[in-house]
Design an enzyme around this catalytic site. Sequence first.
Site, PDB file in Angstrom:
ATOM      1  N   ARG A  49     -19.362 100.714 106.479  1.00 39.10           N
ATOM      2  CA  ARG A  49     -19.193 102.062 107.036  1.00 39.10           C
ATOM      3  C   ARG A  49     -20.074 102.276 108.269  1.00 39.10           C
ATOM      4  O   ARG A  49     -19.681 102.958 109.209  1.00 39.10           O
ATOM      5  CB  ARG A  49     -19.601 103.099 105.997  1.00 39.10           C
ATOM      6  CG  ARG A  49     -18.444 103.574 105.163  1.00 39.10           C
ATOM      7  CD  ARG A  49     -18.953 104.489 104.082  1.00 39.10           C
ATOM      8  NE  ARG A  49     -17.937 104.649 103.062  1.00 39.10           N
ATOM      9  CZ  ARG A  49     -17.029 105.610 103.080  1.00 39.10           C
ATOM     10  NH1 ARG A  49     -17.024 106.494 104.039  1.00 39.10           N
ATOM     11  NH2 ARG A  49     -16.120 105.702 102.132  1.00 39.10           N
ATOM     12  N   ASP A  90     -13.729 102.623 107.523  1.00 36.90           N
ATOM     13  CA  ASP A  90     -13.639 103.327 106.248  1.00 36.90           C
ATOM     14  C   ASP A  90     -12.491 102.658 105.507  1.00 36.90           C
ATOM     15  O   ASP A  90     -11.311 102.913 105.776  1.00 36.90           O
ATOM     16  CB  ASP A  90     -13.343 104.811 106.478  1.00 36.90           C
ATOM     17  CG  ASP A  90     -13.183 105.531 105.146  1.00 36.90           C
ATOM     18  OD1 ASP A  90     -13.177 104.841 104.105  1.00 36.90           O
ATOM     19  OD2 ASP A  90     -13.056 106.770 105.151  1.00 36.90           O
ATOM     20  N   LYS A 143     -16.541  90.395  90.712  1.00 35.30           N
ATOM     21  CA  LYS A 143     -16.651  91.047  89.416  1.00 35.30           C
ATOM     22  C   LYS A 143     -17.560  92.284  89.542  1.00 35.30           C
ATOM     23  O   LYS A 143     -18.288  92.350  90.525  1.00 35.30           O
ATOM     24  CB  LYS A 143     -17.213  90.075  88.377  1.00 35.30           C
ATOM     25  CG  LYS A 143     -18.723  89.744  88.605  1.00 35.30           C
ATOM     26  CD  LYS A 143     -19.327  89.087  87.424  1.00 35.30           C
ATOM     27  CE  LYS A 143     -20.187  90.017  86.635  1.00 35.30           C
ATOM     28  NZ  LYS A 143     -21.561  90.214  87.131  1.00 35.30           N
ATOM     29  N   HIS A 173     -18.848  83.462  90.026  1.00 33.64           N
ATOM     30  CA  HIS A 173     -19.630  82.490  90.808  1.00 33.64           C
ATOM     31  C   HIS A 173     -20.115  81.320  89.956  1.00 33.64           C
ATOM     32  O   HIS A 173     -20.430  80.265  90.478  1.00 33.64           O
ATOM     33  CB  HIS A 173     -20.763  83.169  91.589  1.00 33.64           C
ATOM     34  CG  HIS A 173     -21.970  83.498  90.776  1.00 33.64           C
ATOM     35  ND1 HIS A 173     -22.073  84.632  90.033  1.00 33.64           N
ATOM     36  CD2 HIS A 173     -23.141  82.831  90.577  1.00 33.64           C
ATOM     37  CE1 HIS A 173     -23.244  84.662  89.414  1.00 33.64           C
ATOM     38  NE2 HIS A 173     -23.918  83.569  89.729  1.00 33.64           N
ATOM     39  N   LYS A 177     -20.649  76.627  90.517  1.00 31.32           N
ATOM     40  CA  LYS A 177     -21.871  75.824  90.323  1.00 31.32           C
ATOM     41  C   LYS A 177     -21.484  74.373  90.070  1.00 31.32           C
ATOM     42  O   LYS A 177     -20.562  74.095  89.303  1.00 31.32           O
ATOM     43  CB  LYS A 177     -22.689  76.367  89.139  1.00 31.32           C
ATOM     44  CG  LYS A 177     -23.326  77.722  89.417  1.00 31.32           C
ATOM     45  CD  LYS A 177     -24.156  78.174  88.231  1.00 31.32           C
ATOM     46  CE  LYS A 177     -24.562  79.633  88.362  1.00 31.32           C
ATOM     47  NZ  LYS A 177     -25.779  79.861  89.090  1.00 31.32           N
ATOM     48  N   GLU A 211     -32.656  84.813  81.590  1.00 33.31           N
ATOM     49  CA  GLU A 211     -33.244  85.163  82.890  1.00 33.31           C
ATOM     50  C   GLU A 211     -34.625  85.774  82.662  1.00 33.31           C
ATOM     51  O   GLU A 211     -34.824  86.484  81.677  1.00 33.31           O
ATOM     52  CB  GLU A 211     -32.364  86.176  83.614  1.00 33.31           C
ATOM     53  CG  GLU A 211     -30.982  85.639  83.947  1.00 33.31           C
ATOM     54  CD  GLU A 211     -30.152  86.681  84.683  1.00 33.31           C
ATOM     55  OE1 GLU A 211     -30.164  86.678  85.912  1.00 33.31           O
ATOM     56  OE2 GLU A 211     -29.511  87.501  84.010  1.00 33.31           O
ATOM     57  N   ASP A 230     -21.695  92.490  81.752  1.00 33.57           N
ATOM     58  CA  ASP A 230     -22.211  91.893  82.988  1.00 33.57           C
ATOM     59  C   ASP A 230     -22.186  90.358  82.921  1.00 33.57           C
ATOM     60  O   ASP A 230     -21.957  89.699  83.933  1.00 33.57           O
ATOM     61  CB  ASP A 230     -23.655  92.383  83.216  1.00 33.57           C
ATOM     62  CG  ASP A 230     -24.262  91.859  84.514  1.00 33.57           C
ATOM     63  OD1 ASP A 230     -23.609  91.997  85.562  1.00 33.57           O
ATOM     64  OD2 ASP A 230     -25.375  91.312  84.483  1.00 33.57           O
ATOM     65  N   HIS A 235     -19.094  85.091  82.999  1.00 31.42           N
ATOM     66  CA  HIS A 235     -19.726  83.776  83.093  1.00 31.42           C
ATOM     67  C   HIS A 235     -19.741  83.031  81.753  1.00 31.42           C
ATOM     68  O   HIS A 235     -19.394  81.852  81.685  1.00 31.42           O
ATOM     69  CB  HIS A 235     -21.171  83.902  83.581  1.00 31.42           C
ATOM     70  CG  HIS A 235     -21.317  84.741  84.818  1.00 31.42           C
ATOM     71  ND1 HIS A 235     -20.407  84.709  85.848  1.00 31.42           N
ATOM     72  CD2 HIS A 235     -22.266  85.643  85.194  1.00 31.42           C
ATOM     73  CE1 HIS A 235     -20.806  85.542  86.802  1.00 31.42           C
ATOM     74  NE2 HIS A 235     -21.917  86.122  86.424  1.00 31.42           N
TER      75      HIS A 235
HETATM   76  C1  BG6 Z   1     -24.432  88.166  87.992  1.00 28.66           C
HETATM   77  C2  BG6 Z   1     -24.946  89.294  87.140  1.00 28.66           C
HETATM   78  O1  BG6 Z   1     -23.043  88.072  87.870  1.00 28.66           O
HETATM   79  O2  BG6 Z   1     -25.022  86.943  87.572  1.00 28.66           O
HETATM   80  C3  BG6 Z   1     -26.468  89.356  87.205  1.00 28.66           C
HETATM   81  O3  BG6 Z   1     -24.399  90.526  87.593  1.00 28.66           O
HETATM   82  C4  BG6 Z   1     -27.076  88.013  86.874  1.00 28.66           C
HETATM   83  O4  BG6 Z   1     -26.967  90.365  86.331  1.00 28.66           O
HETATM   84  C5  BG6 Z   1     -26.431  86.902  87.694  1.00 28.66           C
HETATM   85  O5  BG6 Z   1     -28.458  88.097  87.145  1.00 28.66           O
HETATM   86  C6  BG6 Z   1     -26.907  85.543  87.223  1.00 28.66           C
HETATM   87  O6  BG6 Z   1     -26.432  84.571  88.106  1.00 28.66           O
HETATM   88  P1  BG6 Z   1     -27.240  83.222  88.317  1.00 28.66           P
HETATM   89  O7  BG6 Z   1     -26.365  82.411  89.226  1.00 28.66           O
HETATM   90  O8  BG6 Z   1     -28.550  83.592  88.923  1.00 28.66           O
HETATM   91  O9  BG6 Z   1     -27.381  82.620  86.954  1.00 28.66           O
END
Ligand code: BG6
Length: 481
Positions: A49, A90, A143, A173, A177, A211, A230, A235
């Site tokens: 924006r 926009d 996502k 993502h 990996k 994490e 999440d 994942h």
């Molecule tokens: C994201 C989540 O999709 O993946 C985050 O929204 C998370 O909360 C992250 O921290 C973890 O990804 P990675 O690649 O660091 O394991």
Amino acid sequence: MSDLTPQIQRLVIFGATGDLAARMLLPSLYFLDSDKLLPDGLKIIGSARSEMDRDAFVKLVRGIMDKRSEGVDEAVWKRFAERLDYCAADVTKGAGLKALSEVIEGRPSIYYLALSPSLYGAVCRALDESGLSCGECRIVLEKPLGHDAESSRAINAEVAEVFEESRVFRIDHYLGKETVQNLIALRFANTLFEPLWNNLAIDHVQITVAETEGVGDRWPYYDEYGALRDMVQNHMLQLLTLIAMEPPADAGADSVRDEKVKVLKSLRPFSRHDAQQMAVRGQYKAGVVEGKTVKSYEEERGGPSQTETFVALRADIDNWRWAGVPFFLRTGKRLPERRTQIAIQFKPLPHSIFGQAADNDLSANRLVIDLQPKEDISLLLMNRRPGLAGTRLQALPLSLSLDDGGRRRIAYERLLLDVILNNPQLFVRRDEVELAWAWIDGVADSWADSGQAPRPYAAGSWGPAGAFALLERSGRAWLDE
Ligand code: BG6
């Protein structure tokens, strides 16, 4: 890169001034350019924006690259900077894309939506109204795709009104990996594992995504989603499907995704009773992580919350291969260490010939796939301890380190390249997302029905006590215990 896909000439990042673009997308594109993998003539257009001219955007991207540890190669930077452009827009209104359509000039383009998913439908309509959705154009969606099965179906339906499925690239993502892609090679480029990859030889599977980071400033998003939506919905279920799927006929995108879909369809749905027995939710309190005192989730958020920052659950796959083999999934913030790991625990020996002392040394074989921070595949095998005293045994790993000392690629590099190459294998198909949500809804509903609030755990611990009880109930334990 030369002429593999000469048709894509523009890559537009909507949300170009946001966090994802800065941490992942723009650096990934720079590294692809550095490896000469971007098509000649591809322009990268940042859009958001805020008003900004091209020079300011180029400066912003340079600042992002300068902050990284890899360093900037001036020759690569020159080439990369020439590709960059910026166009304020926009995105929710066709009229708001007028300036962008002048930059795109009807050329085949990729639109990367690094935006809130609630905007996806409106953006697709706006692209269509502005004549920016040509048959060669592709759209990339981040996502979370919805909050539950119903909202994800609604978003997918809105997108599908403009872009047919073959042009929609849904990012997870984790699939970019290196080690995750290697799972397919490990399973299907070796004859060794396949005969053992079933309930005759495997006792159970553990998938851990731990994490050390807290939620921090991301709480406005996170509080609405929690760890189940999440991390597990996307994942972790993706990892589960890659471990559990049948061998596909070939590595084609739909062959692989068809097999993943079959696994998702075989996941046993949760019932209300399961909330207590099969799934544990937790929320971190203040504690110590990696030697530092850290705040509780509620302190970060600034008030009470019923959102879970930890989940441990048992998933059962009702098919011939996996009947009786539980998959234990565990993920959380503020755990003692960063670790993403899949462990395939084989069954114990049916009979030992070694006598009492050696029997105490015995542990069942285990295949451990470490995704991060180290990238390693190791097979734990029993062998004899050297020496003249009576037979004693020890477990030693046969290890295949995937660390070649080179730069570790950002997962988005692979994925962005695949969108450019029009290869959807590592992207999530609509039916996968919707089936994953349907199963997750079952877990969330059973928590809601039973009123299960998140159990507290100290930051720096491995989650609430219930996470340990979850495995103990079946006579098993988490591997770090
Ligand atoms: C994201 C989540 O999709 O993946 C985050 O929204 C998370 O909360 C992250 O921290 C973890 O990804 P990675 O690649 O660091 O394991």
